[in-house]
Design an enzyme around this catalytic site. Sequence first.
Site, PDB file in Angstrom:
ATOM      1  N   ASP A 167      -0.147  -3.772   6.285  1.00  0.00           N
ATOM      2  CA  ASP A 167      -0.820  -3.257   7.486  1.00  0.00           C
ATOM      3  C   ASP A 167      -2.271  -3.716   7.555  1.00  0.00           C
ATOM      4  O   ASP A 167      -3.126  -3.010   8.094  1.00  0.00           O
ATOM      5  CB  ASP A 167      -0.774  -1.721   7.497  1.00  0.00           C
ATOM      6  N   HIS A 191      -7.440  -0.774   5.518  1.00  0.00           N
ATOM      7  CA  HIS A 191      -6.428   0.158   6.034  1.00  0.00           C
ATOM      8  C   HIS A 191      -6.250   1.292   5.022  1.00  0.00           C
ATOM      9  O   HIS A 191      -6.309   2.468   5.373  1.00  0.00           O
ATOM     10  CB  HIS A 191      -5.130  -0.605   6.260  1.00  0.00           C
ATOM     11  N   HIS A 221       0.855  -1.206   0.000  1.00  0.00           N
ATOM     12  CA  HIS A 221       0.000   0.000   0.000  1.00  0.00           C
ATOM     13  C   HIS A 221       0.882   1.244   0.000  1.00  0.00           C
ATOM     14  O   HIS A 221       2.101   1.151   0.145  1.00  0.00           O
ATOM     15  CB  HIS A 221      -1.003  -0.014   1.145  1.00  0.00           C
ATOM     16  N   HIS A 279       1.468   3.961   1.885  1.00  0.00           N
ATOM     17  CA  HIS A 279       2.028   4.732   2.999  1.00  0.00           C
ATOM     18  C   HIS A 279       3.558   4.800   2.932  1.00  0.00           C
ATOM     19  O   HIS A 279       4.222   3.837   2.537  1.00  0.00           O
ATOM     20  CB  HIS A 279       1.582   4.145   4.339  1.00  0.00           C
ATOM     21  N   ASP A 284       5.942   4.690   5.068  1.00  0.00           N
ATOM     22  CA  ASP A 284       6.791   3.732   5.781  1.00  0.00           C
ATOM     23  C   ASP A 284       6.863   2.387   5.044  1.00  0.00           C
ATOM     24  O   ASP A 284       7.569   1.475   5.481  1.00  0.00           O
ATOM     25  CB  ASP A 284       6.347   3.555   7.249  1.00  0.00           C
ATOM     26  N   HIS A 285       6.150   2.280   3.908  1.00  0.00           N
ATOM     27  CA  HIS A 285       6.193   1.062   3.084  1.00  0.00           C
ATOM     28  C   HIS A 285       6.796   1.322   1.703  1.00  0.00           C
ATOM     29  O   HIS A 285       7.089   0.381   0.979  1.00  0.00           O
ATOM     30  CB  HIS A 285       4.781   0.478   2.934  1.00  0.00           C
ATOM     31  N   HIS A 318       4.558  -4.645  10.902  1.00  0.00           N
ATOM     32  CA  HIS A 318       4.911  -3.945  12.147  1.00  0.00           C
ATOM     33  C   HIS A 318       4.980  -4.909  13.326  1.00  0.00           C
ATOM     34  O   HIS A 318       4.225  -5.875  13.395  1.00  0.00           O
ATOM     35  CB  HIS A 318       3.871  -2.863  12.490  1.00  0.00           C
TER      36      HIS A 318
HETATM   37 FE    FE Z   1       2.757   0.848   8.144  1.00  0.00          FE
HETATM   38 ZN    ZN Z   2       0.103   1.747   6.559  1.00  0.00          ZN
END
Ligand code: FE
Ligand code: ZN
Length: 255
Positions: free
Chosen positions: A130, A108, A52, A54, A56-57, A168
């Site tokens: 996530d 998400h 996805h 985001h 942090d990915h 995570h």
């Molecule tokens: Fe994340």
């Molecule tokens: Zn995420």
Amino acid sequence: MQLTPLPAFNDNYLWLWHNHTHAVVVDPGDGEVVLQALQRTQLQLQAILVTHHHADHTGGVDMLRNATQATVYGPAGEAIPGPFVPVSGGDAFDWQGHRIEVIDVPGHTAGHIAYFVPAAHTTPLLFCGDTLFSGGCGRLFEGTAAQMLDSLDRLAALPGNTQVCCAHEYTLSNLRFAMAVEPHNAELLAYHALCQRLRAQDQPTLPSTLAQELAINPFMRSRQASVVQAVTQRYPQALDEVAVFAQLREWKNKF
Ligand code: FE
Ligand code: ZN
């Protein structure tokens, strides 16, 4: 084949899956962490799988593509750093003789996908970003409770021995909530004790297995009488399975 979670940021894992020569990385939020691991292990990165959009990915996608010429696969419905091969539920592709299947798991984010490898080595593998965490699930930023329930149902249908590779390390805080929901779930209490030992030794609690999640994760168990009862005691207005799931998510948000 070998599977390694590379820790990044506070609590992310970037999953590196390799055959000792060629490698795949999932959700590389930090490119430097991946490059260092590739150099250390003398691996050649061939594919980047993104679940996805985001940051942090996806933060390391451009840097890793430039450094390695790896092919990037990502959700057809989301804007991730291109060029990438857009994939969605029902698609499949091959990497080093392994079939990788794409599953739509909105909730998400609106276009979130998961990657399932039925024949990884000894057990199937799931990279779920996530969507599913050990003991929990992702927050509903873009999707609805009905979508997330549907997405988790799709994952619940995979084989019980599937290794669940979440993005995570949220396990212990998820399990504290799970124990508030199901204080009498013996398997949950035993799993919590195991995860506490792992974290005390600075070890990841992941990968989990699908069978483990079905036994302990309240979001995978939202139709179980014990979970329904705990939710409806607090939220008597939750009258159907989607409402119960929505209130369970809401309860966790405030926990
Ligand atoms: Fe994340
Ligand atoms: Zn995420």
